[in-house]
Design an enzyme around this catalytic site. Sequence first.
Site, PDB file in Angstrom:
ATOM      1  N   ARG A  19       9.335 -11.113  -5.596  1.00 21.74           N
ATOM      2  CA  ARG A  19       8.337 -11.445  -4.573  1.00 21.74           C
ATOM      3  C   ARG A  19       7.080 -12.038  -5.206  1.00 21.74           C
ATOM      4  NH1 ARG A  19       8.011  -6.661  -1.663  1.00 21.74           N
ATOM      5  NH2 ARG A  19       9.928  -7.315  -0.659  1.00 21.74           N
ATOM      6  N   HIS A  51     -18.377  -3.941  -4.170  1.00 26.49           N
ATOM      7  CA  HIS A  51     -17.134  -3.714  -3.425  1.00 26.49           C
ATOM      8  C   HIS A  51     -17.370  -3.492  -1.929  1.00 26.49           C
ATOM      9  CE1 HIS A  51     -12.810  -2.206  -4.361  1.00 26.49           C
ATOM     10  NE2 HIS A  51     -12.837  -2.878  -3.235  1.00 26.49           N
ATOM     11  N   LYS A  95      -0.534  -9.202  -3.102  1.00 26.70           N
ATOM     12  CA  LYS A  95      -0.173  -8.168  -4.071  1.00 26.70           C
ATOM     13  C   LYS A  95       1.284  -7.778  -3.889  1.00 26.70           C
ATOM     14  CE  LYS A  95       0.032  -4.087  -3.214  1.00 26.70           C
ATOM     15  NZ  LYS A  95      -0.108  -2.743  -2.627  1.00 26.70           N
ATOM     16  N   SER A  96       1.963  -7.522  -4.995  1.00 22.43           N
ATOM     17  CA  SER A  96       3.331  -7.017  -4.945  1.00 22.43           C
ATOM     18  C   SER A  96       3.646  -6.398  -6.296  1.00 22.43           C
ATOM     19  CB  SER A  96       4.330  -8.133  -4.636  1.00 22.43           C
ATOM     20  OG  SER A  96       5.656  -7.638  -4.660  1.00 22.43           O
ATOM     21  N   TYR A 121      -9.915   0.926  -8.451  1.00 22.32           N
ATOM     22  CA  TYR A 121      -8.455   0.839  -8.510  1.00 22.32           C
ATOM     23  C   TYR A 121      -7.887   1.666  -9.665  1.00 22.32           C
ATOM     24  CZ  TYR A 121      -8.983  -3.300  -5.474  1.00 22.32           C
ATOM     25  OH  TYR A 121      -9.302  -4.174  -4.462  1.00 22.32           O
ATOM     26  N   ASP A 170      -7.242  -9.993  -9.770  1.00 26.07           N
ATOM     27  CA  ASP A 170      -8.271  -9.261  -9.028  1.00 26.07           C
ATOM     28  C   ASP A 170      -8.067  -7.756  -9.208  1.00 26.07           C
ATOM     29  OD1 ASP A 170     -10.356  -9.484  -6.531  1.00 26.07           O
ATOM     30  OD2 ASP A 170      -9.033  -7.742  -6.300  1.00 26.07           O
TER      31      ASP A 170
END
Length: 259
Positions: free
Chosen positions: A233, A107, A227-228, A51, A46
Amino acid sequence: MTIPALPLAGSSVSMPLLGFGTWQLRGDSAYQAVRDALEAGYRHLDTATMYGNEAEVGRALRDSGVPRDEVFVTTKLPPERAGDERATIDASLRDLGLDAIDLWLIHWPPSRGRSVKTWREFVKARDEGLTRAIGVSNYGPDEIDQLSDETGERPAVNQIRFGPALYDAGLVAAHRERGVVLEGYSPFKTTNLHDPALTGIASAHGVDPARVVLRWHIQHEIVVIPKSATPERIARNADLDGFELTPDEMTTIDALGRR
């Protein structure tokens, strides 16, 4: 990792219930995180024009060696680009290095009543094969109805801020009644992972609370995109096989939304 997928209305594609979010990931950090996610087994990425990382996401996908047709890719049109839809998706495709994306979202609702006009351009982009499915983000059910009523085309997906602490059975039902897949972002930021309800369930299954939250989304058939930037993780969040929440545990987590 075995992750189910949901068919999207008005398209021939299905959307994996677990995806990898890339908000706030930029440059080399975005590239490496996406590489790590694909290595960990994610097959849903995504991103968004705003972004500023579409080029890194696309390069990571190409360099990963994972076949394009095995990865579901989403990007989004910023509301301020209403009126420049075609130029925006062309730029996204160029940066991502793709012939078509799997899902294109508005968005946020554009200002000055531009949603319907923008939505018509989304339908056109889908019909021209630039995107396989179209949807929205941060819309309410009434706003979704306006698009459907005025164009005859309903969004396949609505991506909203979501998690156990924001659980609303009525809102979930409203999307199901409309045939719109609900997708949640910021699953951990919206929920206290130290809540005793979550830590107790996590302990019972020998996992961490974050994975309980992700499993809860999947069992509700709500798409979730953690997210990470940390490889460990990223991999841990993808390790959702081997345990399943009981009906009572699901009900306990649902109740976090009524506190």
